[in-house]
Scaffold this active site. Sequence first.
Site, PDB file in Angstrom:
ATOM      1  N   GLU A 152       0.843  -1.190   0.000  1.00  0.00           N
ATOM      2  CA  GLU A 152       0.000   0.000   0.000  1.00  0.00           C
ATOM      3  C   GLU A 152       0.879   1.241   0.000  1.00  0.00           C
ATOM      4  OE1 GLU A 152      -4.214  -1.088   2.217  1.00  0.00           O
ATOM      5  OE2 GLU A 152      -2.669  -0.009   3.321  1.00  0.00           O
ATOM      6  N   HIS A 187       2.918   1.476  15.153  1.00  0.00           N
ATOM      7  CA  HIS A 187       1.596   1.073  14.658  1.00  0.00           C
ATOM      8  C   HIS A 187       0.727   0.442  15.744  1.00  0.00           C
ATOM      9  CE1 HIS A 187       3.401   1.903  10.769  1.00  0.00           C
ATOM     10  NE2 HIS A 187       4.350   1.026  11.034  1.00  0.00           N
ATOM     11  N   ARG A 244     -14.930  -7.151  14.658  1.00  0.00           N
ATOM     12  CA  ARG A 244     -15.036  -7.421  16.091  1.00  0.00           C
ATOM     13  C   ARG A 244     -15.102  -6.084  16.812  1.00  0.00           C
ATOM     14  NH1 ARG A 244      -9.787  -6.037  17.481  1.00  0.00           N
ATOM     15  NH2 ARG A 244      -8.263  -6.353  15.813  1.00  0.00           N
TER      16      ARG A 244
END
Length: 465
Positions: A152, A187, A244
């Site tokens: 990406e 991250h 979730r």
Amino acid sequence: MRYLPLLVSLFCMMFSVESAFADKRVAFVVGNGAYKNVAQLPNPPVDSKAMAAVLRNVGFEVVEGINLTDCRAVKQAAGVPVVPGSDGVLGSEQEVLKVGELVGYPFMLKAVAGGGGKGLRLVRSSREVSSAYRAVRSEAASSFGDPRLYVEKYIQKPRHVEIQILADKYGRVIHLYDRECSIQRRHQKIIEESPAPGMDDRTRRRIGRIAIQGARAVGYIGAGTLEFLLDQDKNFYFLEMNTRLQVEHAITERVVGIDLVKAQIEVAAGGYLPWRQRHITQTGHAIECRIYAEDAEHDFMPCPGKIEGLRLPEGLGVRNDCGVYEGAEVPIYYDPMIAKLIVWGENRVEAILRMRRALREYQVRGIKTNISFHQWIFRHPRFMAGNFSTGFIDEEYHSMSKEELYPHKEIALASAAIAAIHREHERTLGLLAKGAAEPSKWREQGKRSSLRAVPAFPGRGWRRS
């Protein structure tokens, strides 16, 4: 024994669900999201397909998850903007290099089954491709059991925002607005807040509609989160969907006033969503701090051990979701997060001030935590102004002196030095006073010598005896 942790978890889960819903069938998503719950064990007990088979054998309905590349393709087809990148899985370094030239450097090399800050690397030039490819592939295989990768484009100075959604089996999908997750390290999220301070109302409405559109595109049912990157021009790009509840769901609960855990279970049991989008509003501002057993002064090293003392903050607008207790052992095998501290205020300033107070009251003895690191962040001018991106910690923390983690450290050191000098002065005065009160040994000996002396010859001095 290898399957014991999984079986214990499954039986506990089945007992709680069957107690609540009797004969109703509850669906579980197995795949990218569910596997991450067991991947943190020293030896993952089973892969997602084996877990799905176990669940089906005991009567549960299982929904197979899709990987991130398939999810990107589905969202793109549904009109959801995605970050430019590879169209599918990349199987070699040469393919990564080829896509990198097309997308442009820098880019992110990611694991198809990744999540939680694992399985991704920033690649700034072609010289870094080989090492990044080996590192991400190895980490993906060990953490998720899936070594596949994709690429990406790296967005410069992005903000990380996400939209909470709820969907039932009857076609109703709503969003519960946004959360800001840009304060992160490697991250891994550290602080989350809602509403997102970096988003205006127009962007908030657009991204909410896109999130609903994306959930409908895959026929999603249940509670889920769509994550986006927001660039400096307010353009947003779909990152991934977490099928979730997120760790940070509590701040959404506090701002919109809906119990997400209850809603998720009711939807899974076949219930209707009782709300329409116009019913959902945001009230006030909520912030969450993740409390990690880490030493921020020593490169965030994990600090396992026994918690010898624990005092949680309390008061209006303060919530503690704590996973430990006094006397508990923090092991080395799992994520270092031991608790979540959530506060709410009528606005962002009040929420920040309340969080500062709660962090001052938070006490953990026996292990080191990142509480002092949180205190540094909540005093930082850029954080106060809402002027930050996902690179905030890398830009600000490593360029500062670590002593700034403790803003009153200089005062404390000066006070300690003054106290030490005062104690030494008192000790010196005490010795002098004691010396003045006690008779001198030299003087006494001199007197004794004088008394023992007798005259040698009359009129001619003295001689010693």
